[in-house]
Design a protein around this motif. Structure first.
Motif, PDB file in Angstrom:
ATOM      1  N   ALA A   1       0.829  -1.204   0.000  1.00  0.00           N
ATOM      2  CA  ALA A   1       0.000   0.000   0.000  1.00  0.00           C
ATOM      3  C   ALA A   1       0.864   1.254   0.000  1.00  0.00           C
ATOM      4  O   ALA A   1       0.574   2.227  -0.707  1.00  0.00           O
ATOM      5  N   HIS A   2       1.948   1.225   0.768  1.00  0.00           N
ATOM      6  CA  HIS A   2       2.826   2.395   0.859  1.00  0.00           C
ATOM      7  C   HIS A   2       3.511   2.667  -0.479  1.00  0.00           C
ATOM      8  O   HIS A   2       3.568   3.815  -0.946  1.00  0.00           O
ATOM      9  N   ALA A   3       4.039   1.627  -1.104  1.00  0.00           N
ATOM     10  CA  ALA A   3       4.687   1.807  -2.400  1.00  0.00           C
ATOM     11  C   ALA A   3       3.688   2.254  -3.468  1.00  0.00           C
ATOM     12  O   ALA A   3       4.003   3.084  -4.326  1.00  0.00           O
ATOM     13  N   THR A   4       2.463   1.746  -3.396  1.00  0.00           N
ATOM     14  CA  THR A   4       1.463   2.068  -4.413  1.00  0.00           C
ATOM     15  C   THR A   4       0.992   3.510  -4.308  1.00  0.00           C
ATOM     16  O   THR A   4       0.826   4.184  -5.328  1.00  0.00           O
ATOM     17  N   TRP A   5       0.776   4.004  -3.072  1.00  0.00           N
ATOM     18  CA  TRP A   5       0.338   5.404  -2.990  1.00  0.00           C
ATOM     19  C   TRP A   5       1.465   6.338  -3.413  1.00  0.00           C
ATOM     20  O   TRP A   5       1.200   7.432  -3.926  1.00  0.00           O
ATOM     21  N   ASN A   6       2.722   5.927  -3.236  1.00  0.00           N
ATOM     22  CA  ASN A   6       3.819   6.730  -3.756  1.00  0.00           C
ATOM     23  C   ASN A   6       3.827   6.707  -5.282  1.00  0.00           C
ATOM     24  O   ASN A   6       4.176   7.708  -5.925  1.00  0.00           O
ATOM     25  N   LEU A   7       3.451   5.576  -5.877  1.00  0.00           N
ATOM     26  CA  LEU A   7       3.310   5.506  -7.331  1.00  0.00           C
ATOM     27  C   LEU A   7       2.244   6.497  -7.804  1.00  0.00           C
ATOM     28  O   LEU A   7       2.441   7.229  -8.772  1.00  0.00           O
ATOM     29  N   PHE A   8       1.098   6.543  -7.105  1.00  0.00           N
ATOM     30  CA  PHE A   8       0.042   7.476  -7.473  1.00  0.00           C
ATOM     31  C   PHE A   8       0.526   8.926  -7.345  1.00  0.00           C
ATOM     32  O   PHE A   8       0.210   9.771  -8.185  1.00  0.00           O
ATOM     33  N   THR A   9       1.288   9.202  -6.289  1.00  0.00           N
ATOM     34  CA  THR A   9       1.807  10.551  -6.098  1.00  0.00           C
ATOM     35  C   THR A   9       2.763  10.922  -7.216  1.00  0.00           C
ATOM     36  O   THR A   9       2.771  12.057  -7.713  1.00  0.00           O
ATOM     37  N   LYS A  10       3.591   9.969  -7.633  1.00  0.00           N
ATOM     38  CA  LYS A  10       4.502  10.205  -8.748  1.00  0.00           C
ATOM     39  C   LYS A  10       3.726  10.475 -10.036  1.00  0.00           C
ATOM     40  O   LYS A  10       4.064  11.381 -10.808  1.00  0.00           O
ATOM     41  N   GLN A  11       2.687   9.702 -10.289  1.00  0.00           N
ATOM     42  CA  GLN A  11       1.903   9.884 -11.507  1.00  0.00           C
ATOM     43  C   GLN A  11       1.269  11.266 -11.579  1.00  0.00           C
ATOM     44  O   GLN A  11       1.118  11.830 -12.662  1.00  0.00           O
ATOM     45  N   ALA A  12       0.913  11.833 -10.436  1.00  0.00           N
ATOM     46  CA  ALA A  12       0.260  13.135 -10.404  1.00  0.00           C
ATOM     47  C   ALA A  12       1.229  14.268 -10.111  1.00  0.00           C
ATOM     48  O   ALA A  12       0.795  15.397  -9.872  1.00  0.00           O
ATOM     49  N   SER A  13       2.532  13.989 -10.144  1.00  0.00           N
ATOM     50  CA  SER A  13       3.514  14.999  -9.735  1.00  0.00           C
ATOM     51  C   SER A  13       3.543  16.213 -10.653  1.00  0.00           C
ATOM     52  O   SER A  13       3.967  17.288 -10.247  1.00  0.00           O
ATOM     53  N   ALA A  14       3.088  16.055 -11.898  1.00  0.00           N
ATOM     54  CA  ALA A  14       3.056  17.197 -12.813  1.00  0.00           C
ATOM     55  C   ALA A  14       1.905  18.140 -12.517  1.00  0.00           C
ATOM     56  O   ALA A  14       1.832  19.224 -13.086  1.00  0.00           O
ATOM     57  N   ALA A  15       1.011  17.720 -11.619  1.00  0.00           N
ATOM     58  CA  ALA A  15      -0.199  18.496 -11.388  1.00  0.00           C
ATOM     59  C   ALA A  15       0.033  19.716 -10.511  1.00  0.00           C
ATOM     60  O   ALA A  15      -0.747  20.660 -10.549  1.00  0.00           O
ATOM     61  N   GLY A  16       1.072  19.722  -9.697  1.00  0.00           N
ATOM     62  CA  GLY A  16       1.278  20.814  -8.755  1.00  0.00           C
ATOM     63  C   GLY A  16       1.016  20.334  -7.352  1.00  0.00           C
ATOM     64  O   GLY A  16      -0.063  19.803  -7.050  1.00  0.00           O
ATOM     65  N   GLY A  17       2.004  20.517  -6.479  1.00  0.00           N
ATOM     66  CA  GLY A  17       1.962  19.940  -5.146  1.00  0.00           C
ATOM     67  C   GLY A  17       0.788  20.346  -4.285  1.00  0.00           C
ATOM     68  O   GLY A  17       0.022  19.495  -3.826  1.00  0.00           O
ATOM     69  N   PRO A  18       0.575  21.655  -4.012  1.00  0.00           N
ATOM     70  CA  PRO A  18      -0.473  22.029  -3.056  1.00  0.00           C
ATOM     71  C   PRO A  18      -1.855  21.510  -3.421  1.00  0.00           C
ATOM     72  O   PRO A  18      -2.589  21.043  -2.551  1.00  0.00           O
ATOM     73  N   SER A  19      -2.216  21.579  -4.700  1.00  0.00           N
ATOM     74  CA  SER A  19      -3.553  21.139  -5.097  1.00  0.00           C
ATOM     75  C   SER A  19      -3.732  19.642  -4.865  1.00  0.00           C
ATOM     76  O   SER A  19      -4.745  19.200  -4.306  1.00  0.00           O
ATOM     77  N   PHE A  20      -2.749  18.848  -5.283  1.00  0.00           N
ATOM     78  CA  PHE A  20      -2.874  17.402  -5.117  1.00  0.00           C
ATOM     79  C   PHE A  20      -2.880  17.021  -3.647  1.00  0.00           C
ATOM     80  O   PHE A  20      -3.711  16.214  -3.209  1.00  0.00           O
TER      81      PHE A  20
END
Length: 341
Positions: free
Chosen positions: A33-52
């Motif tokens: 679960a920990h590795a997977t949510w980091n994968l999701f965070t990486k996938q959305a990293s182009a979106a902009g930190g504060p909003s995500f």
């Protein structure tokens, strides 16, 4: 509610059992679960930190509120003013952790930033225990520190550029503009448009990962004091970070309402996945801690470091697999030694 390497939980009683099949299953599920949510965070990293991060923390606050309310009603905690201060403080530390993690993922690979952040966090937490708390590690602990340092150095060694690989099915919100042909005039940058990325992205990703590790070590020690000395229930201490993050980041996210709306529409699955899995990883470890020795649970969690490298390769097409896998293995082994020694 992501937790660092060193466990902030109080030790179970003397009768705590060794790692059973049930405990091992819980620990491995937490690592996945920990590795997977980091994968999701990486996938959305182009979106902009504060909003995500705001959307993730707000969603997690709502999803896990019934669990926390039920726990409080069943066993009302006795919280002092200092305990409330520590519950608020962990949220502020988590804001820094998530924002720098997002910044690192925006500039480097999952298989670089993830193990580097967790490894440096474990290393700094161990060094803080030695210098601030007077702890004296044995030979195993010293070996673990050396292994983590070596793993971090190998990950930070120059190699193939660690710019983010394209993520299948998740086009970035802010795609870089194509380079103009030689001799062609450069088109003016539109107001508010991102600047073209510079070359040394890997070095900046390493810096952000190391700062992320600093936040991991900080909130690990902070939470350890809260639950072991102030006796704040671990579930409540972990959950407190979510509404605090949502409140702190709300002005930034709402000021950029259009961006926040685009992040939700484009990365809704990543936001929801991170909101579910980040607290879930903590809750699964908490359950395992209730009947298994902390010294057995904490090291076993670090299989997530290796999982992060493999996910980066298999799902994101990241390179340098052999070197990063070897470095992540050294970091994971080092964390095990630090926990044992």
């Amino acid at each position: 509610m992501a937790r660092g390497t060193a466990s902030p939980f109080p030790e179970p009683g003397p009768g705590a059992a060794p790692v059973s099949a049930t405990a091992l299953a819980l620990i491995l599920a937490a690592a996945a679960a920990h590795a997977t949510w980091n994968l999701f965070t990486k996938q959305a990293s182009a979106a902009g930190g504060p909003s995500f991060v705001w959307l993730m923390s707000l969603t997690a606050t709502v999803l896990y509120a019934p669990v926390v309310v039920g726990s409080v009603l069943l066993s009302p905690p006795r919280l002092t003013a200092l305990a409330w201060l520590f519950m608020i403080g962990t949220g502020l530390l988590q804001v820094g952790y998530f924002l720098f993690l997002q910044a690192g993922y925006g500039r480097g690979d999952l298989s670089l930033v993830y193990p580097l952040g967790r490894g440096s966090g474990a290393l700094l937490a161990a060094l803080a225990g030695i210098t601030l708390l007077g702890e004296r590690p044995g030979p195993a602990g010293i070996t673990g520190i050396v292994l983590v340092v070596l793993g971090v150095l190998v990950l930070g060694a120059p190699g193939r550029a660690a710019g983010s690989a394209p993520v299948p099915g998740t086009a970035p919100l802010l795609a870089p503009r194509p380079s103009p042909a030689p001799g062609a005039p450069r088109a003016p940058r539109a107001p508010g448009a991102p600047r073209a990325p510079r070359a040394p992205r890997a070095s900046r990703a390493i810096i952000f990962a190391l700062v992320t590790g600093t936040f991991i070590a900080s909130y690990t020690l902070w939470d350890k004091y809260a639950v072991s000395t102030l006796r704040v229930p671990p579930l409540l201490q972990g959950y407190a970070s979510l509404p605090v993050m949502a409140l702190v980041l709300a002005p930034f996210a709402l000021r950029q309402r259009d961006r926040t709306t685009r992040v939700w529409h484009r990365y809704r699955r990543q936001v929801t996945g991170a909101a579910v899995l980040s607290p879930l990883a903590y809750i699964l470890v908490l359950i395992a801690m209730s009947f298994t020795a902390v010294s057995a649970v904490a090291p076993a969690r670090e299989v997530s470091v290796l999982a992060g490298v493999i996910l980066g390769r298999r799902l994101l097409g990241e390179g340098s697999l052999a070197r990063r896998l070897a470095a992540a293995g050294a970091i994971a082994a080092g964390i095990v030694c630090i926990a044992v020694g």
